[in-house]
Every structure is written in structure tokens, then in C-alpha cells.
Design a protein around this motif. Structure first.
Motif, PDB file in Angstrom:
ATOM      1  N   ASP A   1      30.983  71.948  62.179  1.00 16.85           N
ATOM      2  CA  ASP A   1      31.840  72.370  61.066  1.00 16.85           C
ATOM      3  C   ASP A   1      32.708  73.550  61.478  1.00 16.85           C
ATOM      4  N   PHE A   2      33.988  73.532  61.059  1.00 10.44           N
ATOM      5  CA  PHE A   2      34.823  74.714  61.285  1.00 10.44           C
ATOM      6  C   PHE A   2      34.857  75.600  60.055  1.00 10.44           C
TER       7      PHE A   2
ATOM      8  N   PHE B   1      27.773  78.288  51.515  1.00 11.45           N
ATOM      9  CA  PHE B   1      26.756  77.856  50.560  1.00 11.45           C
ATOM     10  C   PHE B   1      27.095  78.450  49.201  1.00 11.45           C
ATOM     11  N   ILE B   2      27.555  77.583  48.308  1.00 12.27           N
ATOM     12  CA  ILE B   2      27.859  77.996  46.935  1.00 12.27           C
ATOM     13  C   ILE B   2      27.114  77.014  46.033  1.00 12.27           C
ATOM     14  N   ALA B   3      25.933  77.381  45.620  1.00 12.97           N
ATOM     15  CA  ALA B   3      25.020  76.516  44.856  1.00 12.97           C
ATOM     16  C   ALA B   3      24.458  75.408  45.748  1.00 12.97           C
TER      17      ALA B   3
ATOM     18  N   GLU C   1      29.854  67.843  50.795  1.00 16.97           N
ATOM     19  CA  GLU C   1      29.452  68.640  49.642  1.00 16.97           C
ATOM     20  C   GLU C   1      28.384  67.875  48.879  1.00 16.97           C
ATOM     21  N   GLY C   2      27.240  68.515  48.649  1.00 12.85           N
ATOM     22  CA  GLY C   2      26.154  67.866  47.919  1.00 12.85           C
ATOM     23  C   GLY C   2      25.619  66.641  48.628  1.00 12.85           C
TER      24      GLY C   2
ATOM     25  N   ILE D   1      28.313  73.475  51.682  1.00 12.87           N
ATOM     26  CA  ILE D   1      29.645  72.862  51.806  1.00 12.87           C
ATOM     27  C   ILE D   1      30.084  73.014  53.266  1.00 12.87           C
ATOM     28  N   GLY D   2      30.649  71.957  53.827  1.00 11.81           N
ATOM     29  CA  GLY D   2      31.132  72.027  55.203  1.00 11.81           C
ATOM     30  C   GLY D   2      32.387  71.202  55.384  1.00 11.81           C
TER      31      GLY D   2
END
Length: 195
Positions: free
Chosen positions: A33-34, A38-40, A82-83, A43-44
Motif C-alpha cells: 500500500d502507498f 485506520f479510521i474505524a 476498505e472493510g 483503509i489502504g
């Protein structure tokens, strides 16, 4: 970037003397991942496994080492995870221009070292690329295996690892302060011919 281009021009006029070879190849490049946060939930964003085209010109030095210029062009998709779900959000091209050195390692194997710049070129300037793509410094190394196919023609199979630090103007504007370490690996099959 200007300093790097100046170094390439200087390299091009050095009196290297020995045989010059050109190499053309193709393969695949994949990387980490560039952007990762982590928001809840995690995410990458990364470039998918990308078909890659390579071209290099190398001059042989007196020691048997070679020095030259290499270009690597890889085009894949920009993927958002995401998720636990991955979505493609447009194509993403990377273009690497490097000073390449190599030398004998063992038998048919040669070591390779690269120092250059990697330009990110997204299909659309959105998300992390909303204010353009970066051109970070790139460091790389690898091994190549050589087999003579005919007079002055060799088959070259190579494995390459490279590293760079990633950030964009948009990330910095949004106070995403650090650089993300991006690790990439690639394999190529090429033909190399002496001039």
C-alpha cells in the motif's frame, strides 16, 4: 528531479569505453500500500499487480561491471481496500528512470543496483492524487540470470526489489504528515544484445 536529470546527462557523456548492450523486457510488478490508515477500520490504497515493460542501455567498464540507464513502465489499477472489500478506482501508471549498475555475482547470475526517480501518473487526479502524483527517489536491487541464445544475444531473467517513500501534496495539505514506505517486487524476462 533537476539534479537527477543532470546526473543522467553526465552519465551519458562519460567515456565508458567498453561494449554497450541494450536490454528490452517485460514482466510484472507488485507492491505494498502507498496509503494506509485506520479510521474505524483499516483503509489502504495500492497499485494492483501491473504488467511492466523495461528498457536499458549499459556500458561495460574495465572491471567487468556495467553502468547505464534503465526505464521501467508499469500500468495497473489503483485499488482501494476498505472493510475487507477492494474497489478499482481507475488506472495507475508508474514510470521509473534509474541509473543502473550490475556486476558478476556467481556463474550466470549478476547483481543489480538502481537509483532513480519513480513518477506516479493516475488516470484521474482524485483522492490522494487530487493535486497530482509524486516523483519520489527510488532505491532498488536484484539478481539477473543470463543465458546465451546466439552470438551477441542473451536471455535475461531478472528479479528486482525496490523501495521509496510516498506522500502527495493532497496528503500533506490534509495533515497526513508522514511518508508511507512502499516496497515493490518485480520479475522480468528480457533479451539483451551487444552493440
Amino acid at each position: 528531479m533537476k539534479r537527477f536529470l543532470a546526473a543522467l546527462v553526465i552519465l551519458g557523456v562519460l567515456p565508458l569505453g567498453g561494449q554497450t548492450v541494450v536490454r528490452l523486457g517485460a514482466g510484472m510488478t507488485g507492491g505494498t500500500d502507498f496509503v494506509k490508515d485506520f479510521i474505524a477500520e483499516e483503509i489502504g490504497v495500492r497499485q494492483s499487480l501491473a504488467p511492466t515493460i523495461t528498457a536499458a542501455a549499459l556500458a561495460t567498464l574495465g572491471s567487468g561491471h556495467r553502468l547505464g540507464i534503465e526505464v521501467r513502465y508499469a500500468r495497473g489499477n489503483q485499488e482501494l481496500t476498505e472493510g475487507g472489500e477492494t474497489t478499482e478506482i481507475g488506472s495507475l501508471t508508474t514510470i521509473g528512470i534509474s541509473i543502473l549498475a550490475d556486476g558478476r555475482f556467481r556463474g550466470a547470475f549478476r547483481w543489480e543496483a538502481a537509483l532513480g526517480m519513480l513518477a506516479y501518473r493516475p488516470e484521474r487526479e482524485t483522492g490522494v492524487f487530487a493535486q497530482g502524483g509524486p516523483s519520489p527517489l527510488l532505491l532498488g536491487g536484484g539478481l539477473s540470470w543470463h543465458r546465451e541464445m546466439a552470438t551477441n544475444l542473451q536471455l535475461v531473467i531478472g528479479a528486482r526489489y525496490d523501495f521509496h517513500a510516498f506522500t502527495t501534496t493532497r496528503l500533506l495539505r490534509d495533515s497526513y504528515g508522514g511518508h508511507q514506505a512502499v516496497h515493490r517486487g518485480g520479475v522480468t524476462i528480457a533479451l539483451e544484445r551487444g552493440l
